[in-house]
Scaffold this motif. Structure first.
Motif, short mmCIF file in Angstrom:
data_model
loop_
_atom_site.label_atom_id
_atom_site.label_comp_id
_atom_site.label_asym_id
_atom_site.label_seq_id
_atom_site.Cartn_x
_atom_site.Cartn_y
_atom_site.Cartn_z
N VAL A 34 0.88 -1.17 0.00
CA VAL A 34 0.00 0.00 0.00
C VAL A 34 0.91 1.21 0.00
N THR A 35 0.77 2.07 -1.03
CA THR A 35 1.65 3.22 -1.17
C THR A 35 0.86 4.51 -1.35
N ASN A 36 1.58 5.62 -1.15
CA ASN A 36 0.99 6.94 -1.41
C ASN A 36 1.37 7.39 -2.81
N GLN A 37 1.01 8.61 -3.15
CA GLN A 37 1.25 9.13 -4.50
C GLN A 37 2.74 9.22 -4.84
N ASN A 38 3.61 9.21 -3.84
CA ASN A 38 5.06 9.27 -4.05
C ASN A 38 5.70 7.87 -4.02
N ASN A 39 4.85 6.84 -4.04
CA ASN A 39 5.28 5.44 -4.02
C ASN A 39 5.98 5.05 -2.71
N VAL A 40 5.63 5.74 -1.64
CA VAL A 40 6.15 5.43 -0.31
C VAL A 40 5.12 4.57 0.40
N GLY A 41 5.57 3.48 1.01
CA GLY A 41 4.66 2.57 1.71
C GLY A 41 3.96 3.23 2.88
N ILE A 42 2.71 2.83 3.10
CA ILE A 42 1.92 3.37 4.21
C ILE A 42 1.75 2.26 5.24
N ALA A 43 2.24 2.49 6.44
CA ALA A 43 2.17 1.50 7.52
C ALA A 43 0.80 1.52 8.19
N GLY A 44 0.41 0.40 8.76
CA GLY A 44 -0.78 0.32 9.60
C GLY A 44 -2.10 0.33 8.86
N GLN A 109 -9.69 -18.11 -9.13
CA GLN A 109 -9.32 -19.49 -8.88
C GLN A 109 -8.21 -19.94 -9.83
N ASN A 110 -8.11 -19.35 -11.02
CA ASN A 110 -7.03 -19.71 -11.95
C ASN A 110 -5.66 -19.39 -11.36
N ILE A 111 -5.57 -18.34 -10.56
CA ILE A 111 -4.31 -18.01 -9.90
C ILE A 111 -3.93 -19.15 -8.97
N ILE A 112 -4.90 -19.65 -8.23
CA ILE A 112 -4.64 -20.72 -7.29
C ILE A 112 -4.30 -22.01 -8.03
N ASP A 113 -5.06 -22.34 -9.08
CA ASP A 113 -4.86 -23.59 -9.79
C ASP A 113 -3.54 -23.64 -10.55
N SER A 114 -3.13 -22.54 -11.14
CA SER A 114 -1.95 -22.58 -12.01
C SER A 114 -0.75 -21.80 -11.48
N HIS A 115 -0.89 -21.19 -10.32
CA HIS A 115 0.19 -20.39 -9.73
C HIS A 115 0.69 -19.34 -10.72
N THR A 116 -0.22 -18.65 -11.35
CA THR A 116 0.15 -17.62 -12.31
C THR A 116 -0.01 -16.24 -11.69
N VAL A 117 0.65 -15.28 -12.27
CA VAL A 117 0.46 -13.91 -11.84
C VAL A 117 -0.91 -13.45 -12.30
N PRO A 118 -1.58 -12.51 -11.72
CA PRO A 118 -1.05 -11.63 -10.70
C PRO A 118 -1.37 -12.12 -9.30
N ASN A 119 -0.37 -12.51 -8.56
CA ASN A 119 -0.57 -12.78 -7.15
C ASN A 119 0.08 -11.70 -6.31
N VAL A 120 0.39 -10.58 -6.97
CA VAL A 120 0.82 -9.36 -6.28
C VAL A 120 -0.29 -8.34 -6.44
N ILE A 121 -0.86 -7.91 -5.32
CA ILE A 121 -1.98 -6.98 -5.36
C ILE A 121 -1.58 -5.73 -4.57
N ASN A 122 -1.35 -4.65 -5.30
CA ASN A 122 -0.95 -3.38 -4.69
C ASN A 122 -2.12 -2.41 -4.68
N PHE A 123 -2.09 -1.52 -3.70
CA PHE A 123 -3.11 -0.47 -3.58
C PHE A 123 -2.38 0.87 -3.49
N ARG A 124 -2.97 1.90 -4.10
CA ARG A 124 -2.34 3.22 -4.12
C ARG A 124 -3.33 4.29 -3.65
N PHE A 125 -2.82 5.21 -2.87
CA PHE A 125 -3.64 6.31 -2.33
C PHE A 125 -2.99 7.64 -2.63
N THR A 126 -3.81 8.68 -2.61
CA THR A 126 -3.31 10.04 -2.79
C THR A 126 -3.96 10.94 -1.74
N ARG A 127 -3.32 12.04 -1.44
CA ARG A 127 -3.87 13.02 -0.48
C ARG A 127 -4.50 14.16 -1.21
#
Length: 127
Positions: A34-44, A109-127
């Motif tokens: 989870v990152t902000n608009q400057n690609n810095v991670g947001i804790a908590g 379920q295809n991700i689980i069955d075949s171990h394919t991407v995308p198994n990276v799920i990012n979220f982005r926020f802005t102020r």
């Protein structure tokens, strides 16, 4: 020649018989940041992992969920089980921020069955 073929056949049979008859572990690790608009991670930040049974003629009924919290760098991870359930990952909105893009992602379920991407799920926020 026949002796060589017989030897290969015998090795194949022994290999098959010696292989344990266990279900393969096909769980998938889903990670993200989870990152902000400057690609810095947001804790908590709260990450909600919902688990439910898909219906044939109705929407998936998500009855259980688990709450994760991003670490000091904004990272999280979750092990999605290879079972008959559907999963979706939702991101809570930190105070003072607005989400950019999706805040709910279905774990196909295809991700689980075949171990394919995308198994990276990012979220982005802005102020």
């Amino acid at each position: 020649m026949i002796k060589r073929l017989f030897s290969l056949l015998l090795i194949t049979i022994l290999t098959i018989n010696c292989t344990p008859n266990e279900k393969q572990n096909l769980d998938v690790s889903v990670t993200g940041k989870v990152t902000n608009q400057n690609n810095v991670g947001i804790a908590g930040v709260s990450i909600y992992v919902q688990r439910g049974l898909p219906g044939y003629y109705v929407a998936t009924n998500y009855t259980t969920y688990q709450i994760l919290t991003t670490d000091s760098s904004g990272n999280y991870s979750y092990l999605v089980k290879n079972d008959n359930y559907s999963y979706r990952i939702c991101c809570g909105t930190p105070a003072g921020y607005t989400i950019v893009g999706e805040w709910i992602v279905e774990v196909n379920q295809n991700i689980i069955d075949s171990h394919t991407v995308p198994n990276v799920i990012n979220f982005r926020f802005t102020r």
